[in-house]
Scaffold this motif. Structure first.
Motif, PDB file in Angstrom:
ATOM      1  N   ILE B  35     -16.402   3.754  -1.054  1.00 54.16           N
ATOM      2  CA  ILE B  35     -16.631   5.201  -0.995  1.00 54.16           C
ATOM      3  C   ILE B  35     -15.861   5.803   0.182  1.00 54.16           C
ATOM      4  O   ILE B  35     -16.009   5.369   1.326  1.00 54.16           O
ATOM      5  CB  ILE B  35     -18.146   5.492  -0.822  1.00 54.16           C
ATOM      6  N   GLU B  43     -20.631  13.166  -4.938  1.00 50.71           N
ATOM      7  CA  GLU B  43     -19.465  12.449  -5.478  1.00 50.71           C
ATOM      8  C   GLU B  43     -19.655  10.946  -5.351  1.00 50.71           C
ATOM      9  O   GLU B  43     -19.229  10.172  -6.217  1.00 50.71           O
ATOM     10  CB  GLU B  43     -18.182  12.919  -4.776  1.00 50.71           C
ATOM     11  N   ASP B  46     -21.835  10.130  -8.188  1.00 56.71           N
ATOM     12  CA  ASP B  46     -21.022  10.115  -9.417  1.00 56.71           C
ATOM     13  C   ASP B  46     -20.359   8.759  -9.593  1.00 56.71           C
ATOM     14  O   ASP B  46     -20.341   8.187 -10.685  1.00 56.71           O
ATOM     15  CB  ASP B  46     -19.894  11.161  -9.350  1.00 56.71           C
ATOM     16  N   ALA B  47     -19.777   8.263  -8.494  1.00 59.55           N
ATOM     17  CA  ALA B  47     -19.057   6.982  -8.552  1.00 59.55           C
ATOM     18  C   ALA B  47     -20.028   5.851  -8.908  1.00 59.55           C
ATOM     19  O   ALA B  47     -19.712   4.987  -9.727  1.00 59.55           O
ATOM     20  CB  ALA B  47     -18.360   6.707  -7.222  1.00 59.55           C
ATOM     21  N   GLU B  50     -20.804   6.095 -12.583  1.00 57.78           N
ATOM     22  CA  GLU B  50     -19.723   5.601 -13.450  1.00 57.78           C
ATOM     23  C   GLU B  50     -19.816   4.079 -13.586  1.00 57.78           C
ATOM     24  O   GLU B  50     -19.615   3.535 -14.663  1.00 57.78           O
ATOM     25  CB  GLU B  50     -18.358   6.005 -12.883  1.00 57.78           C
ATOM     26  N   ILE B  53     -22.813   3.182 -15.842  1.00 61.08           N
ATOM     27  CA  ILE B  53     -22.491   3.411 -17.258  1.00 61.08           C
ATOM     28  C   ILE B  53     -21.586   2.289 -17.772  1.00 61.08           C
ATOM     29  O   ILE B  53     -21.805   1.732 -18.852  1.00 61.08           O
ATOM     30  CB  ILE B  53     -21.829   4.786 -17.469  1.00 61.08           C
ATOM     31  N   ALA B  54     -20.579   1.957 -16.973  1.00 62.51           N
ATOM     32  CA  ALA B  54     -19.649   0.897 -17.391  1.00 62.51           C
ATOM     33  C   ALA B  54     -20.396  -0.416 -17.622  1.00 62.51           C
ATOM     34  O   ALA B  54     -20.052  -1.182 -18.526  1.00 62.51           O
ATOM     35  CB  ALA B  54     -18.561   0.724 -16.344  1.00 62.51           C
ATOM     36  N   ASP B  55     -21.433  -0.659 -16.811  1.00 67.69           N
ATOM     37  CA  ASP B  55     -22.211  -1.893 -16.969  1.00 67.69           C
ATOM     38  C   ASP B  55     -23.284  -1.787 -18.049  1.00 67.69           C
ATOM     39  O   ASP B  55     -24.131  -2.682 -18.171  1.00 67.69           O
ATOM     40  CB  ASP B  55     -22.900  -2.260 -15.633  1.00 67.69           C
ATOM     41  N   GLY B  56     -23.285  -0.689 -18.790  1.00 71.33           N
ATOM     42  CA  GLY B  56     -24.242  -0.531 -19.875  1.00 71.33           C
ATOM     43  C   GLY B  56     -25.618  -0.059 -19.433  1.00 71.33           C
ATOM     44  O   GLY B  56     -26.585  -0.162 -20.189  1.00 71.33           O
ATOM     45  N   ASP B  58     -28.388   2.851 -17.399  1.00 76.40           N
ATOM     46  CA  ASP B  58     -28.800   4.236 -17.544  1.00 76.40           C
ATOM     47  C   ASP B  58     -28.513   4.959 -16.219  1.00 76.40           C
ATOM     48  O   ASP B  58     -29.097   4.596 -15.190  1.00 76.40           O
ATOM     49  CB  ASP B  58     -30.309   4.248 -17.858  1.00 76.40           C
ATOM     50  N   PRO B  59     -27.606   5.923 -16.223  1.00 77.62           N
ATOM     51  CA  PRO B  59     -27.226   6.543 -14.949  1.00 77.62           C
ATOM     52  C   PRO B  59     -28.386   7.278 -14.278  1.00 77.62           C
ATOM     53  O   PRO B  59     -29.330   7.714 -14.935  1.00 77.62           O
ATOM     54  CB  PRO B  59     -26.106   7.519 -15.336  1.00 77.62           C
ATOM     55  N   VAL B  61     -30.387  10.201 -12.790  1.00 77.06           N
ATOM     56  CA  VAL B  61     -30.395  11.632 -13.106  1.00 77.06           C
ATOM     57  C   VAL B  61     -30.783  12.435 -11.859  1.00 77.06           C
ATOM     58  O   VAL B  61     -31.746  12.104 -11.174  1.00 77.06           O
ATOM     59  CB  VAL B  61     -31.379  11.922 -14.264  1.00 77.06           C
TER      60      VAL B  61
END
Lengths: 638, 265
Positions: B35, B43, B46-47, B50, B53-56, B58-59, B61
């Motif tokens: 970072i 931000e 956000d990173a 991401e 999400i890429a690892d499948g 739940d981001p 919230v």
């Protein structure tokens, strides 16, 4: 192609609106409660419209994408709001504000609309003062004004660097008063995903409840869209994260023409990009240009720190090129000049994509405390974001997408090409032509909501015979099913790329090829790349989570899907408009001195695009523009 | 702007995850790697998202919108402090240069009964809207206003009203108060309008109605600790609470007297 009729009333420009107000039909006060009006969007334009219509007695439903209407992006406007009050006795008048706005818009706005805007500007200030908006005042206790964005009179009213937030609180409170009175039903965290058209008229909308995922049908006799602009098509812009073209775009797909999408405003004074993680850009009020001087080093690759660069090695390029306006040259001109300096290799900072905005001389002349009184909060904000102190070292700034003059086409009534669908504020195309002047966005949003729609909506409702419609109507069912299928489709792709990565790539394409400078080759490239990206999106996007509860990634996916279509239309429009005007700079159309060259013979019209089926080229319609009161002339700020 | 001072941080986030208002929540740890100190706190999130999400997964919230400190959408507790360690700063304006490599950062939602958790760090603050709709306005319909300059206002009063009006309704005051009181929020709105001539006509009804709504929403009483003002990103002053109390007492007494008179008559 057809020719569009703006339905401009006859008569002298000074009398059109007055006469038209008399000619319009009225809805009897006792009958107003029988009409349902949906207002989508609760920023300045939407909240002011909802409040005013509620006060009049209409049944209003207000759709808010946020958890509170006070969060709408109108809050972010810093500088001020224009009004032709002439409180400063410096020669302002309705006529002058009208003239400045037509000229500032590079002669691509409709004269009659702009004149009306200038007329009602004075009522807006009165209304807001009465609501308790704490405008800046002089020691006399009277309202203070400043000159803003290159205007040669002081007509801008302001509330320190928070004018947008204070005006929004005014409109929001007025609307909340109607919520309490049960005249306005406020629906939170809803996003409009479709417009329902029955018998050729707008009769309602389909929303997604962002909390539950439920697809809802809302019936109305008229629908107002006040859903803002589309600067986020560039990914990085000064717009808030939820700002999207979605509501406007869905209406466009139902038949509302989209006008002048290539007119986008790039604001000259924003904090430059810091790196790949950047999620948005922050604007620094252009009031800073009243005292700050913009410069770059005279020599390429000058690696010295700014204070080490002596006067003779600095190029105050705006003062050099535009001696009469200097640092206050209009937004499009200032932005383009900054780009030229960076393209020449004279940009500053670690990325080389920035120019200096220097307060050294102003601090020397007026003292640090005077500068702090004027810009203290902005300096503090800059310091917070960059870690640099602008009292000691010049700010670094660079242009960023900020406002979109293009939007849904509306006639003089602010009605789109779909009867019963009205569009207000930044979402419509109407008043700013190809370039918006500073402190005019707040003015237009509130003019539309407080003083124009309450009349024209009544006229529409009184003139129309509207059959009763229920949410069980086939058109609502079909539309709701379509939206549910779209949501299901997005959830089922389960691809490999995040929504964010598609949005970033679209932003790179639009900024590179349809940003501050545009040319045929670049636009054609964008027009081949964007459809490819869109196709990949629909095959390879990854949306996590569930669709029946709050899911910000799914919301983003719907919005990015629309930007992937709208971005293409923006490039298409930019390609067809072979002239340069306002915020649209076609590199093929410039003078020998590098200034924008308009082509009034071939392009003095509004370009309004009609949606065809998916993957089919949209059809261009034109509304010819006539300038009977302001003589067509070349803008010159030299 | 990538400053020359920019560094790269590797951090660990300990985040409160809760899937709905009634479900049980728990802390989950996530690495935040690579970072930049120039990135904002959101931000950085956000990173992290991401990667989740890429690892499948739940981001996380969280509410956010303008990302320039003015819309009031963002806000959560960072290491026990509303909006984090910097004074007068919303989370979106907090930058990673204020953290050190290797830090473990604890993120929790606003905790208050009147702000039910929607998911993770996102809460429902519509109670504040209802406090406003109970009286936080001047009842003036569109079109009936007199000329703006016909209401002169002493600059000192206008400035003070403005200071109170800068509240962005983020809810940090409620989250920081051990009683989850909304006195600073309500005091700011009451002060804004009580200081202006436009607000005089409804001055007493306003404060009575807003305080009644505040109580109805379940916000607690003032704890007198001043934590609200200390955590306020817009530096709303404690004098607004003093004014709220004064206005409330005055209005209550006047109402009592008027009611009695009417009763006698």
């Amino acid at each position: 192609m057809s020719t569009l009729d703006g339905k401009i009333p006859a008569g002298n420009i000074e009398e059109k609106w007055t006469q038209y107000k008399f000619d319009m039909k009225l809805v009897n006060p006792a009958n107003r409660r029988k009409y349902n009006v949906i207002v989508v969007g609760t920023g300045l334009a939407g909240a002011s419209a909802a409040a005013s219509l509620g006060e009049m007695g209409y049944n209003v439903k207000a759709i808010c994408i946020h958890e509170s209407p006070r969060r709408a992006h109108s809050v972010a406007a810093q500088g001020g709001i224009n009004a032709a009050k002439n409180y400063q006795n410096d020669g302002d008048s309705v006529q002058r504000l009208f003239y400045d706005t037509v000229k500032g818009g590079d002669f691509r706005a409709r004269e009659a609309n702009v004149h009306r805007l200038a007329e009602v500007s004075v009522n807006i200030i009165d209304q807001c003062v009465a609501q308790g908006v704490p405008f800046a005042r002089d020691y006399s206790g009277l309202l203070a004004n400043r000159s803003f964005g290159g205007a040669q009179v002081s007509r801008t009213f302001y509330a320190r660097g928070q004018t947008g937030q204070q005006l929004l609180i005014g409109a929001y409170s007025a609307m909340m008063r109607q919520v309490e009175a049960k005249q306005v039903e406020l629906l939170y965290r809803r996003e409009m995903l479709d417009l329902v058209v029955i018998d050729g008229k707008a009769r309602g909308i389909i929303c997604r409840n962002l909390l539950t995922g439920e697809i809802e049908s809302h019936v109305a006799d008229a629908v107002i869209l006040a859903t803002g602009g589309y600067s986020n098509v560039f990914y990085l812009s000064t717009n808030a994260m939820a700002c999207a073209v979605t509501a406007a775009w869905r209406a466009h797909r139902r038949g509302a023409f989209f006008a002048n999408p290539c007119y986008t405003q790039i604001h000259p004074t924003c904090i430059p990009v810091h790196g790949d993680n950047q999620s948005k850009l922050t604007l620094m009020s252009e009031s800073l240009r009243n005292d700050g001087r913009v410069w770059v080093p005279k020599n390429k690759g000058d690696a010295r720190l700014p204070h080490q660069i002596p006067e003779e090695d600095r190029d105050y390029y705006l003062e050099r090129i535009y001696p009469s306006f200097g640092n206050l040259a209009p937004r499009d001109v200032s932005s383009r000049q900054a780009k030229y300096r960076v393209d020449e290799g004279r940009g500053v900072g670690s990325t080389g994509v920035a120019v200096y905005l220097d307060f050294r001389d102003a601090i020397h002349r007026l003292g640090e405390s005077a500068i702090s009184a004027r810009y203290g909060n902005l300096f503090q904000m800059y310091d917070k974001i960059t870690g640099d102190n602008p009292y000691k070292t010049p700010m670094m700034i660079y242009p960023a997408p900020h406002y979109t003059m293009g939007g849904l086409w509306v006639d003089y009534n602010l009605m789109s090409t779909i009867p019963g669908l009205f569009v207000a504020g930044e979402a419509n195309f109407s008043d700013h032509g190809a370039n918006r002047l500073g402190a005019s966005a707040l003015m237009q949003g509130l003019a539309d909501g407080y003083f124009i729609l309450p009349y024209t909506i009544g006229n529409y409702l009184a003139s129309m015979k509207l059959d009763k419609v229920a949410s069980t109507h086939e058109a609502f069912k079909e539309s709701a099913q379509g939206i549910q299928q779209e949501v299901n489709k997005l959830m089922s792709i389960k691809g490999n790329r995040t929504v964010e990565s598609f949005h970033k790539e679209l932003g790179r394409l639009t900024w590179e090829y349809c940003g501050m400078g545009r040319n045929e080759a670049g636009l054609k490239k964008a027009l081949t790349e964007i459809p490819k990206l869109r196709e990949e999106f629909w095959n390879n996007v990854k949306v996590p989570g569930e669709s029946n509860y709050i899911n910000p990634e799914l919301e983003k996916a719907c919005r990015v899907a629309d930007f992937l279509e709208q971005g293409e239309l923006m490039c298409e429009d930019a390609l067809h408009r072979k002239e340069s005007c306002g915020g649209h700079f076609r590199e093929e159309s410039q003078t020998s001195e590098g200034e924008a060259q308009r082509d009034d013979t071939n392009f003095c019209y509004v370009a309004a695009w009609e949606w065809q089926d998916k993957n089919k080229k949209q059809v261009l319609h034109k509304e010819e523009l006539h300038f009977d009161n302001v003589k067509l002339a070349t803008r010159s700020y030299k | 702007m990538a400053s020359t001072k920019a560094k790269i941080l590797n951090l660990v986030l300990k985040v409160w995850r809760q899937s709905g208002p009634k479900s049980e929540g728990k802390f989950v740890e996530y690495p935040a790697k690579g970072i930049s100190t120039d990135a904002s706190f959101l931000e950085m999130l956000d990173a992290v998202n991401e990667h989740i999400i890429a690892d499948g997964g739940d981001p996380i919230v969280f509410d956010h919108d303008c990302r320039e400190g003015i819309c009031g959408s963002c806000g959560f507790m960072i290491d026990g402090q509303a909006h984090g360690p910097l004074r007068s700063t919303t989370v979106c304006q907090l930058h990673m240069r204020h953290f050190n490599d290797g830090d473990k950062i604890v993120l929790e939602p606003w905790r208050a009964q009147s702000f039910p958790i929607i998911k993770d760090l996102m809460v429902d603050r519509t109670a504040l809207d209802r406090v406003v709709s109970s009286g936080g306005y001047v009842s003036v319909n569109t079109g009936c206003a007199q000329d703006g300059n016909s209401i002169p206002i002493r600059k000192r009063d206008a400035d003070e009203a403005f200071e109170a009006a800068t509240c962005i309704g983020c809810g940090a005051c409620v989250a920081s108060c051990k009683n989850a009181s909304a006195m600073l929020f309500t005091g700011a709105k009451v002060s804004h309008l009580a200081l202006l001539p436009q607000g005089q006509i409804e001055r007493e009804e306003r404060v009575l109605n807003m305080v009644a709504q505040m109580d109805k929403e379940g916000f607690g009483a003032c704890s007198n600790t001043g934590a609200c003002s200390a955590s306020c990103p817009k530096d709303i002053d404690l004098t607004t609470i003093a004014r709220l109390n004064r206005e409330f007492v005055k209005a209550t007494v006047n109402k009592h007297n008027t009611d009695q008179k009417l009763g006698d008559g």
